[in-house]
Structures are given as structure tokens and as C-alpha cells.
Write a protein that holds these residues in place. Structure first.
Motif, PDB file in Angstrom:
ATOM      1  N   ILE A 105       0.901  -1.028   0.144  1.00  0.00           N
ATOM      2  CA  ILE A 105       0.118   0.038   0.068  1.00  0.00           C
ATOM      3  C   ILE A 105       0.837   1.297  -0.019  1.00  0.00           C
ATOM      4  CG2 ILE A 105      -1.704   1.231   1.419  1.00  0.00           C
ATOM      5  CD1 ILE A 105      -2.829  -1.465   2.289  1.00  0.00           C
ATOM      6  N   GLY A 106       1.905   1.286   0.718  1.00  0.00           N
ATOM      7  CA  GLY A 106       2.910   2.413   0.783  1.00  0.00           C
ATOM      8  C   GLY A 106       3.534   2.528  -0.552  1.00  0.00           C
ATOM      9  N   TRP A 107       3.919   1.492  -1.371  1.00  0.00           N
ATOM     10  CA  TRP A 107       4.451   1.683  -2.752  1.00  0.00           C
ATOM     11  C   TRP A 107       3.460   2.377  -3.559  1.00  0.00           C
ATOM     12  CZ3 TRP A 107       9.003   2.088  -4.449  1.00  0.00           C
ATOM     13  CH2 TRP A 107      10.057   1.708  -3.816  1.00  0.00           C
ATOM     14  N   LEU A 108       2.038   1.796  -3.266  1.00  0.00           N
ATOM     15  CA  LEU A 108       1.342   2.383  -4.346  1.00  0.00           C
ATOM     16  C   LEU A 108       0.929   3.988  -4.003  1.00  0.00           C
ATOM     17  CD1 LEU A 108      -1.180   1.784  -6.533  1.00  0.00           C
ATOM     18  CD2 LEU A 108      -2.455   1.268  -4.517  1.00  0.00           C
ATOM     19  N   ILE A 109       0.783   4.231  -2.939  1.00  0.00           N
ATOM     20  CA  ILE A 109       0.611   5.638  -2.681  1.00  0.00           C
ATOM     21  C   ILE A 109       1.710   6.409  -2.893  1.00  0.00           C
ATOM     22  CG2 ILE A 109       0.189   7.455  -0.428  1.00  0.00           C
ATOM     23  CD1 ILE A 109      -1.459   4.961   0.830  1.00  0.00           C
ATOM     24  N   GLY A 110       2.753   6.099  -2.547  1.00  0.00           N
ATOM     25  CA  GLY A 110       3.916   6.906  -2.569  1.00  0.00           C
ATOM     26  C   GLY A 110       4.310   6.790  -4.153  1.00  0.00           C
ATOM     27  N   LEU A 112       1.763   6.902  -6.834  1.00  0.00           N
ATOM     28  CA  LEU A 112       1.142   7.617  -7.321  1.00  0.00           C
ATOM     29  C   LEU A 112       1.425   9.042  -6.834  1.00  0.00           C
ATOM     30  CD1 LEU A 112      -2.257   5.528  -6.702  1.00  0.00           C
ATOM     31  CD2 LEU A 112      -1.015   5.925  -8.824  1.00  0.00           C
ATOM     32  N   ARG A 113       1.823   9.444  -5.798  1.00  0.00           N
ATOM     33  CA  ARG A 113       2.227  10.854  -5.502  1.00  0.00           C
ATOM     34  C   ARG A 113       3.517  11.215  -6.293  1.00  0.00           C
ATOM     35  NH1 ARG A 113      -0.813  14.083  -3.131  1.00  0.00           N
ATOM     36  NH2 ARG A 113       0.980  15.070  -2.201  1.00  0.00           N
ATOM     37  N   PHE A 173       6.934   6.735  -0.295  1.00  0.00           N
ATOM     38  CA  PHE A 173       6.132   7.041   0.824  1.00  0.00           C
ATOM     39  C   PHE A 173       6.755   7.717   1.878  1.00  0.00           C
ATOM     40  CE2 PHE A 173       3.587   5.881   4.590  1.00  0.00           C
ATOM     41  CZ  PHE A 173       2.267   6.471   4.316  1.00  0.00           C
ATOM     42  N   ALA A 178       2.038  10.705   2.446  1.00  0.00           N
ATOM     43  CA  ALA A 178       0.824  10.345   1.899  1.00  0.00           C
ATOM     44  C   ALA A 178       0.138  11.823   1.741  1.00  0.00           C
ATOM     45  CB  ALA A 178      -0.287   9.804   2.950  1.00  0.00           C
TER      46      ALA A 178
END
Length: 181
Positions: A105-110, A112-113, A173, A178
Motif C-alpha cells: 500500500i505504501g508503494w502504491l500511495i508513494g 502515485l504521489r 512513501f 501521503a
């Protein structure tokens, strides 16, 4: 005071079923127990018994003396020495599985940012491919470690999982977060 089965602490309907009494034949004392253990059950030709209790079964192909050995020599050492996992190990695997899920989840959020900032460096298709590889990396590491270290000792499995926790830290991330700074 009676000593029948009705005085047991737990009785259930159907406990008096004669098919449930496994020790009834050995209680008679007629020597049937010794005759049952002297000749093992025999499998049809071409079949081999494996698993728990297989050393007591004979084969039609093999002589009786070879089939009644105490420790089977054909069984690998890992199956004879293998112990089931304890509660602590199962809890640790659950916690590490949760950590790897949070890493994904951290890789996805980071990732996408960083998407707007990384368009200058690589094409969008390349970025999307690398983003999904980064998201799947922690989950693949966890599954691969559990699969490849099945026959290893527990400390080897935990060492590989700990190495994955260190190596797969979601740096986008951690650095941007976030909220974004």
C-alpha cells in the motif's frame, strides 16, 4: 457406585454404538492382538504406502520383513524431523504478512504521489509498469519466501522475511508521505 459409561462426564446420544468401541477386540484376551500385529495389512501389487503409519503396511511386491521396519529408510529426513509450527510462529507470519501488505500500500500511495514528477524522467507506460512491479514486490517476496523455505528451519525463513522488510521499504512513501511535502 457404578462404573459404567453413563457415569462419564460427557456422554452423547449414540455413544453406545458398538462400532465406536475400538478396543473391544483387544479386551477379550484371546491372542487376536498378537496375530494382527505379526502380519501387516497387504497392499495390492504396484501400490506403495506413504504417510503416517505406512511402515506398518506391507506390499504384495515386497517381502514381509522389509515392510515392517521401525523407521522407513526411503523417507526423506525432512519429513521425519519436521515439526508443526507453533502459535508464536503463526502469529509472527501474520504480523510479517501485514507488514508486507502495508508496504504494498505504501508503494502504491508513494508511487502515485510521484507520478506527476516522474513524467519528465520516463514515459508514462514505463512508469506504470514499474509502479505495479513495485507494488507487487512485497507480496511476491512474502509468497516466494514462504514457498521456497518450506523445508528449511524457521530461523532461515524469518531471516529471509526480515531481509525483505529491510530491502522493500517503500521509499517514495517515506520521503514524500501521503500528504506530500
Amino acid at each position: 457406585m457404578t462404573t459404567g459409561r453413563d457415569d462419564d462426564a460427557l456422554t452423547w446420544d449414540g455413544d453406545d454404538d458398538p462400532t465406536l468401541d475400538h478396543g473391544a477386540a483387544s479386551d477379550e484376551g484371546d491372542g487376536s492382538e498378537t496375530s494382527a500385529h505379526s502380519s501387516p495389512a497387504e497392499l495390492p501389487k504396484g501400490f506403495t504406502a506413504v504417510g503416517k503409519g505406512s511402515e506398518t503396511l506391507g506390499s504384495a511386491d515386497a517381502p514381509v520383513a522389509a515392510s515392517v521396519s521401525k523407521t522407513p529408510s526411503h523417507a526423506p529426513a525432512a519429513t521425519r524431523d519436521r515439526q508443526p509450527m507453533g502459535n508464536g510462529a503463526l502469529i509472527a507470519f501474520g504480523v510479517l504478512g501485514g507488514v508486507y501488505t502495508l508496504y504494498a500500500i505504501g508503494w502504491l500511495i508513494g508511487g502515485l504521489r510521484l507520478q506527476g514528477k516522474a513524467q519528465y524522467l520516463v514515459m508514462d507506460v514505463m512508469y506504470q509498469g514499474s509502479l505495479w512491479l513495485a507494488v507487487l514486490a512485497p507480496l511476491l517476496w512474502f509468497a516466494t519466501t514462504l514457498l521456497l523455505t518450506r523445508s528449511s528451519r524457521a530461523w532461515v525463513r524469518f531471516a529471509w522475511l526480515a531481509a525483505g522488510v529491510v530491502l522493500l521499504l517503500p521509499w517514495p512513501f517515506v520521503m514524500i508521505g501521503a500528504i506530500g511535502q
